[in-house]
Design an enzyme around this catalytic site. Structure first.
Site: not given
Lengths: 509, 141
Positions: A265, A432
């Site tokens: 990420h 998310h």
């Protein structure tokens, strides 16, 4: 989709009473009957459209309490967004919604490209932040005894944390090519595999990006930051697929139980942050110039078709390409580490998919039966296109786009897929992550990094961070329960679960 | 230094307070520096000049915080202190310049803290009392 009518009515009246008492938002709040777990705050001036929140009653209660008690409230931020000119249908919040700056995190807002606005807070400072998942040919058994070596290898090889620098030091011309060319430019330099590109949102490059719209300061800051992970909630994690929920989608995605994935990420690093810094005053001036009334100063924006709006969008696309390039470089480096430690060929570590969750992108969507060209802002929300969309790689098109949802370093993450209902209800967008439930300061007081490391090790998860407070601030207990928010979005029909993955090794910035 | 961190779920609110605008800005910048690194571990070996401008004291504060964040990347330094040299106001524009004290990053000595992505206009506030100035914004972490 069954509803307990009596319970709903009680909830509705409790919520309405609460809102009336507040006198901040006096709208009525009611569960929408068309979909489960969807709440609507009706539009009353100055709101141009309703606000819709995908959450359960417990989540809604939390949001209403925050509205009363906290200075920064996700619900207030969401209703503020409905005031922006040109907004279409509704401002939307996903189940992982929490307060951000201007926009709530987990917020989605679409604007007509002719009459709408582009908003800085709807993109955020980490332009095109996103997640990439790599699938390996390894199974859990093959990792036994290698976990520590993977932890040390990733910690040493992947630059992360404040002050770290990447292996690439770029001259301005090279950086400009990356800002225009995105991930394919990194592949052309010899990093990663050409086949990675097909499995990146947008193919890893957004057209019509303009390096000239990006300041010299932004480029100076980025010189050594391509191929760096960053800090905060950014991470790289070795994971095992714990459970498959949807066999046909899993087959399309090439994943099965016990298989090892590596997910990371990160975003556009300093260049993206600096674009935000540079355009903050420019968009504030534009907001005044075009007479746009904004209820929060961070909601500064410009008409999409204005010179300021167009210039900002050209810069945002350059920032997005920088993030694509950064993740491609990191994918290459992570692949090298995994291949070395596990003694497998690099080519066997393939890109499952890469999703973006801080973007403003031009897309075509059907609204009330009419196909329209929209600028969709997703702030902490993932694009989640359903089956059949041409943007989804051919191999996945029949089942919908993979949606990667990060849990915490101590809890499950999820691979989901986009649905047809999501295309109708949320402009093909979904949650998310788990979403924070507690501030960094509070988490820092509640936990200690060494304690978190020990507790996770006892549960078979190895973690290491570069920043001294990172593990405490990112403690699993500081986040909402990812399983719950995923379940809510699944029951709402916006996504469908494909697989659940368990963390084994995690590096934080 | 009188700065305060304010509770914000995802990010951090920062407030700097002082008897004058100069002191309030310095306090706020100190709050930023203390987030980025344990400033006790940083020696003030070198000086780096920073400047910024805004349309009012609040946007000047945000611009200066962002200038400090940018200098950290550009110089590859950690900083432990900041001093305002001068604040002036010309034609409705507020300008400030000052000096950051610090040294090149040394991971063996420096205890690294948070990466602050940016100072934002969210929660922006300037309180202007005769003997107390206060500046506030939300930092994106």
């Amino acid at each position: 989709m069954s509803h307990n009518q009596t319970k709903d009515r009680a909830e509705e009246s409790a919520a309405t009473e609460k809102l009336d008492n507040l006198a901040v938002i006096t709208q009525t709040l009611s569960p929408i009957q068309s979909g489960k777990h969807c709440w609507e705050i009706a539009a009353r001036p100055p709101m141009r459209v309703p606000a819709r929140i995908f959450t359960d009653w417990e989540g809604m209660k939390g949001l209403l309490d925050d509205l009363e008690e906290k200075e920064w409230s996700a619900l207030r931020q969401l209703t503020n967004v409905t005031v922006l000119p040109g907004i279409v249908k509704a401002a939307l919040a996903m189940a992982d919604v929490h307060p951000g700056y201007g926009f709530p995190i987990g917020g989605v807002a679409a604007f007509d490209v002719e009459t709408g606005t582009v908003s800085l807070a709807g993109v955020g400072f980490d332009i095109n932040c996103g997640m990439r998942a790599l699938r390996t040919p390894l199974t859990r058994d093959q990792l036994i005894g290698k976990e520590q070596a993977l932890l040390e290898g990733l910690y040493a090889d992947i630059p992360a944390g404040l002050g770290s620098t990447g292996k690439l030091v770029l001259e301005q011309e090279e950086l400009d090519r990356i800002l225009t060319g995105g991930a394919p430019e990194i592949v052309a330099l010899g990093f990663g595999l050409p086949e990675d590109l097909e499995y990146i949102e947008e193919g890893g490059v957004i057209q019509a990006a303009d390096p000239e719209a990006v300041s010299a300061t932004a480029k100076k800051r980025q010189r050594k930051e391509v191929g760096t992970l960053g800090a905060g909630n950014h991470y790289v994690e070795v994971q095992v697929i714990d459970q498959i929920y949807d066999n046909s989608a899993a087959a399309a995605y090439g994943i099965s139980t016990d298989q090892i994935l590596v997910t990371f990420h990160t975003g556009s690093r300093a260049l993206g942050h600096q674009i935000g810094n540079d355009y903050q005053p420019i968009l504030e001036a534009a907001t005044k110039k075009y007479g746009i009334e904004v209820p929060d100063r961070e909601l500064i924006c410009a008409p999409i078709q204005s010179p300021e709006g167009q210039q900002y969008l050209r810069a945002v696309r350059a920032g997005a390409n920088c993030a694509f390039a950064n993740r491609q470089m990191l994918a290459h480096m992570i692949r090298q580490t995994i291949a070395r430690v596990m003694e497998i060929p690099e080519g066997e570590i393939e890109t499952l998919y890469e999703v973006c969750h801080n973007t403003a992108k031009q897309e075509r969507h059907v609204v009330d039966g009419v196909e329209r060209e929209l600028l969709v802002h997703r702030k902490g929300a993932t694009r989640a296109f359903g089956p059949g969309r041409p943007e989804v790689p051919e191999r996945y098109r029949g089942v919908g786009q993979p949606v990667l949802v990060g849990g915490t370093m101590g809890t499950m993450s999820y691979v989901l897929r986009g649905t047809a209902l999501g295309m109708v209800e949320t402009f093909g967008s979904a949650l998310h992550g788990a979403g924070r439930a507690m501030s960094r300061r509070q988490a820092g007081k509640q936990w200690r990094s060494d304690q978190i490391t020990r507790e996770l090790r006892d549960r078979g998860i190895l973690v290491r961070a570069h920043g001294r407070r990172s593990l405490a601030e990112e403690a699993p207990g500081a986040y909402k329960d990812a399983e719950r928010v995923v379940q809510i979005m699944a029951e709402a029909g916006i996504i469908a679960p494909v697989a659940r993955v368990r963390p084994l090794v995690c590096i934080k910035g | 230094m009188p700065y305060t961190y304010l509770e914000h779920e995802a990010d951090i609110g920062l407030e700097g307070t002082g008897e004058t605008l100069e002191r309030a800005i310095e306090a706020g910048v100190q709050g930023l520096l203390d987030l980025m690194v344990d400033t006790e571990t940083v020696e003030p070996v070198e000086n780096v000049a920073v400047s910024a401008e805004g349309t009012d004291p609040a946007t000047l504060f945000v611009a200066l915080l962002n200038a400090v964040i940018a200098e950290r990347d550009i110089t590859g330094f950690f900083f432990n202190r900041f001093q305002v040299n001068e604040i002036d106001q010309v034609d409705g524009h507020w300008r400030a310049n000052g000096i950051l004290h610090g040294e090149p990053v040394d991971f063996d000595r420096h205890a690294v803290g948070n990466e602050v992505k940016a100072a934002t206009y969210s929660g922006l506030r300037f309180i202007d009392q005769p003997d107390r100035k206060s500046l506030r914004c939300v930092l994106d972490i």
